[in-house]
Motif scaffolding. Structure first.
Motif, mmCIF file in Angstrom:
data_model
loop_
_atom_site.group_PDB
_atom_site.id
_atom_site.type_symbol
_atom_site.label_atom_id
_atom_site.label_comp_id
_atom_site.label_asym_id
_atom_site.label_seq_id
_atom_site.Cartn_x
_atom_site.Cartn_y
_atom_site.Cartn_z
ATOM 1 N N VAL A 51 0.836 -1.202 0.000
ATOM 2 C CA VAL A 51 0.000 0.000 0.000
ATOM 3 C C VAL A 51 0.869 1.249 0.000
ATOM 4 C CG1 VAL A 51 -2.026 -1.034 1.089
ATOM 5 C CG2 VAL A 51 -0.199 -0.152 2.522
ATOM 6 N N VAL A 52 0.326 2.297 -0.620
ATOM 7 C CA VAL A 52 0.971 3.612 -0.637
ATOM 8 C C VAL A 52 -0.074 4.641 -0.233
ATOM 9 C CG1 VAL A 52 2.663 2.983 -2.398
ATOM 10 C CG2 VAL A 52 0.448 3.962 -3.091
ATOM 11 N N HIS A 53 0.369 5.857 0.044
ATOM 12 C CA HIS A 53 -0.574 6.930 0.359
ATOM 13 C C HIS A 53 -1.351 7.290 -0.902
ATOM 14 C CE1 HIS A 53 -2.211 10.661 1.997
ATOM 15 N NE2 HIS A 53 -1.800 10.242 3.188
ATOM 16 N N SER A 54 -2.562 7.713 -0.730
ATOM 17 C CA SER A 54 -3.389 8.035 -1.897
ATOM 18 C C SER A 54 -2.817 9.193 -2.705
ATOM 19 C CB SER A 54 -4.815 8.375 -1.459
ATOM 20 O OG SER A 54 -4.804 9.461 -0.544
ATOM 21 N N LEU A 113 2.878 5.542 7.516
ATOM 22 C CA LEU A 113 2.487 5.692 6.110
ATOM 23 C C LEU A 113 1.412 6.767 5.980
ATOM 24 C CD1 LEU A 113 2.632 4.755 3.151
ATOM 25 C CD2 LEU A 113 0.943 2.993 3.717
ATOM 26 N N LEU A 114 0.423 6.738 6.843
ATOM 27 C CA LEU A 114 -0.644 7.737 6.809
ATOM 28 C C LEU A 114 -0.094 9.135 7.086
ATOM 29 C CD1 LEU A 114 -3.348 5.695 8.737
ATOM 30 C CD2 LEU A 114 -3.552 6.486 6.370
ATOM 31 N N GLY A 115 0.945 9.198 7.925
ATOM 32 C CA GLY A 115 1.544 10.489 8.256
ATOM 33 C C GLY A 115 2.568 10.982 7.249
ATOM 34 N N ALA A 154 -5.307 -2.744 6.810
ATOM 35 C CA ALA A 154 -5.283 -1.631 5.852
ATOM 36 C C ALA A 154 -6.642 -1.321 5.243
ATOM 37 C CB ALA A 154 -4.286 -1.946 4.733
ATOM 38 N N LEU A 155 -7.538 -2.292 5.254
ATOM 39 C CA LEU A 155 -8.805 -2.160 4.531
ATOM 40 C C LEU A 155 -9.584 -0.891 4.879
ATOM 41 C CD1 LEU A 155 -10.623 -3.507 2.444
ATOM 42 C CD2 LEU A 155 -11.736 -4.742 4.319
ATOM 43 N N PRO A 156 -9.768 -0.529 6.154
ATOM 44 C CA PRO A 156 -10.530 0.698 6.447
ATOM 45 C C PRO A 156 -9.917 1.945 5.817
ATOM 46 C CG PRO A 156 -10.233 -0.609 8.437
ATOM 47 C CD PRO A 156 -9.363 -1.219 7.382
ATOM 48 N N SER A 188 -11.566 4.206 2.857
ATOM 49 C CA SER A 188 -11.802 5.632 3.119
ATOM 50 C C SER A 188 -11.100 6.530 2.109
ATOM 51 C CB SER A 188 -11.332 5.994 4.524
ATOM 52 O OG SER A 188 -9.907 5.939 4.621
ATOM 53 N N GLY A 189 -10.214 5.934 1.283
ATOM 54 C CA GLY A 189 -9.508 6.712 0.280
ATOM 55 C C GLY A 189 -8.180 7.279 0.743
ATOM 56 N N GLN A 190 -7.766 6.964 1.967
ATOM 57 C CA GLN A 190 -6.483 7.477 2.462
ATOM 58 C C GLN A 190 -5.290 6.723 1.894
ATOM 59 O OE1 GLN A 190 -7.890 7.047 6.699
ATOM 60 N NE2 GLN A 190 -6.797 8.995 6.940
ATOM 61 N N LEU A 191 -5.464 5.429 1.672
ATOM 62 C CA LEU A 191 -4.384 4.593 1.147
ATOM 63 C C LEU A 191 -4.813 3.942 -0.163
ATOM 64 C CD1 LEU A 191 -3.107 2.756 4.373
ATOM 65 C CD2 LEU A 191 -2.247 4.876 3.350
ATOM 66 N N ARG A 192 -3.814 3.566 -0.958
ATOM 67 C CA ARG A 192 -4.062 2.895 -2.233
ATOM 68 C C ARG A 192 -3.369 1.532 -2.217
ATOM 69 N NH1 ARG A 192 -1.672 6.450 -5.803
ATOM 70 N NH2 ARG A 192 -3.618 7.652 -5.834
ATOM 71 N N LEU A 193 -4.110 0.506 -2.537
ATOM 72 C CA LEU A 193 -3.558 -0.856 -2.621
ATOM 73 C C LEU A 193 -3.052 -1.098 -4.030
ATOM 74 C CD1 LEU A 193 -3.119 -3.698 -1.367
ATOM 75 C CD2 LEU A 193 -5.455 -4.256 -2.109
ATOM 76 N N LEU A 194 -1.765 -1.476 -4.145
ATOM 77 C CA LEU A 194 -1.159 -1.688 -5.463
ATOM 78 C C LEU A 194 -1.165 -3.144 -5.888
ATOM 79 C CD1 LEU A 194 1.931 0.708 -5.274
ATOM 80 C CD2 LEU A 194 -0.393 1.195 -6.087
ATOM 81 N N THR A 195 -1.035 -4.052 -4.940
ATOM 82 C CA THR A 195 -1.060 -5.477 -5.281
ATOM 83 C C THR A 195 -1.331 -6.296 -4.026
ATOM 84 O OG1 THR A 195 0.091 -7.239 -6.506
ATOM 85 C CG2 THR A 195 1.399 -6.012 -4.911
ATOM 86 N N VAL A 196 -1.787 -7.529 -4.251
ATOM 87 C CA VAL A 196 -2.061 -8.480 -3.180
ATOM 88 C C VAL A 196 -1.038 -9.599 -3.277
ATOM 89 C CG1 VAL A 196 -3.743 -10.100 -2.225
ATOM 90 C CG2 VAL A 196 -4.514 -7.933 -3.216
ATOM 91 N N PHE A 197 -0.383 -9.923 -2.173
ATOM 92 C CA PHE A 197 0.636 -10.973 -2.179
ATOM 93 C C PHE A 197 -0.031 -12.340 -2.026
ATOM 94 C CE2 PHE A 197 3.066 -7.208 -0.926
ATOM 95 C CZ PHE A 197 4.100 -7.271 -1.846
#
Length: 347
Positions: free
Chosen positions: A153-156, A218-220, A233-235, A239-248
């Motif tokens: 995950v990365v920041h949005s 990461l959020l900060g 990470a799901l919440p 909510s749009g704060q984080l972006r999921l790039l891939t699932v391991f």
């Protein structure tokens, strides 16, 4: 008594043989068979009457983790099905080795079973320099409970919007892009190391004491990326704060099916699964194993348990003992190879 009869008995007595129909059987062989039958009798009786006393579930980790949550979710329902008290007992220490070795030494009577995670043996080798147990051979598989998938995950606000663009960014700045993950030797740490090797990139690992501190940083905006459990990470993703790039994993995450699994973008990436399961001591009788499996599988597949597992980001499995045994062997090899590639254990 005729001389022929006397000679026959004398010879057979001398040779330690007795006549049985058309041939002879060694008295020592008969004694060995009898001894084996007597030795197995208590186990057979125990299996028929099982369980006759309370059952202990050893969790080789502190309270609060996915294994502990699973044990405390399933334990009371196991008690209802088997009509005996079920006690969950946390036995942390030595990165899980203390609890695993307690289970390894437990009597194979079904009175003690335990929770195991897929990286148990690899973590033991990493933290304690040598493996004190063999996950595939020192325990009796009962059933896998659930998979605990993780993702990158990365920041949005990050420039990377896909795994491909993230890899391109890291490749353009070798060693400058870091990823946060819980402690050395965890699945999240090793996923990043395997990603480095598979994609030919150089991310820098930043260790954290848990998933929550990594997510907070990461959020900060203190780290550019993190590898964490999707449950945690799901919440923030929703909510749009984080972006999921891939699932391991070898398949997409059911709650975010639009995000590709790692194998779709990097076919040479072999993801070890971060599962949780039930095992017993070595040589647990088949009848007891079958009884425990049947009860646990019915509980895991029940709607209320499925709901709680899903709410915690876990994907239920409930496979057979044979299927779980194969899973243990496969994933232990994968995780040991990942740890070796990261220079954490000898090849």
């Amino acid at each position: 008594m005729n001389s022929v009869g006397w000679v026959e008995r004398s010879e057979t007595h001398h040779a330690g043989l007795e006549r049985r129909g058309d041939g002879f059987r060694s008295r020592s062989t008969r004694s060995a068979i009898l001894a084996l039958a007597l030795a197995l009798l208590p186990l057979t009786v125990a299996a028929q009457d099982y369980p006759a006393r309370p059952i202990r579930i050893i969790v080789p980790n502190p309270p609060g983790g996915a294994g502990d949550i699973s044990a405390r979710l399933i334990g009371p329902k196991l008690s209802e099905r088997l009509h005996q008290p079920v006690v969950v007992e946390n036995q942390p220490g030595a990165s899980g080795a203390i609890g695993m070795n307690m289970l390894k030494r437990a009597a194979p009577d079904g009175g003690t079973i335990g929770i195991v995670i897929s990286l148990a043996q690899s973590i033991d080798r990493i933290q304690n320099k040598t493996a004190s147990f063999d996950l595939a051979n020192d325990f009796t598989p009962i059933t896998a409970i659930a998979n605990n998938p993780a993702g990158l995950v990365v920041h949005s606000r990050a420039a990377a919007t896909s795994l491909a663009s993230f890899i391109a960014l890291v490749r353009s700045r070798p060693g400058e892009i870091s990823y946060g993950a819980a402690g050395i030797g965890t699945a999240h740490h090793l996923y990043g190391q395997v990603l480095n090797r598979s994609a030919g990139i150089e991310m820098t690992y930043v260790p954290y004491k848990g998933v929550a501190p990594a997510l907070n940083d990461l959020l900060g905006g203190h780290i550019p990326a993190a590898i964490v459990s999707l449950a945690a990470a799901l919440p923030h993703i929703e909510s749009g704060q984080l972006r999921l790039l891939t699932v391991f994993d070898s398949k997409r995450y059911s709650k975010l099916p639009q995000v590709p699994a790692i194998v779709e973008e990097l076919p040479n990436f072999v993801p070890g699964r971060a599962w949780i399961g039930f095992v017993g001591p070595p040589q647990l009788p088949e009848a007891i194993t079958a009884r425990l499996h049947d009860a646990a599988a019915r509980i895991i597949n029940s709607p209320d348990v499925q709901h709680v597992l899903a709410e915690n980001g876990l994907e239920s499995i409930a496979n057979s003992p044979a299927e779980f045994a194969a899973m243990i062997k496969q994933d232990t090899r994968i995780w040991d190879a990942a740890a070796a590639s990261a220079g954490l254990i000898a090849q």
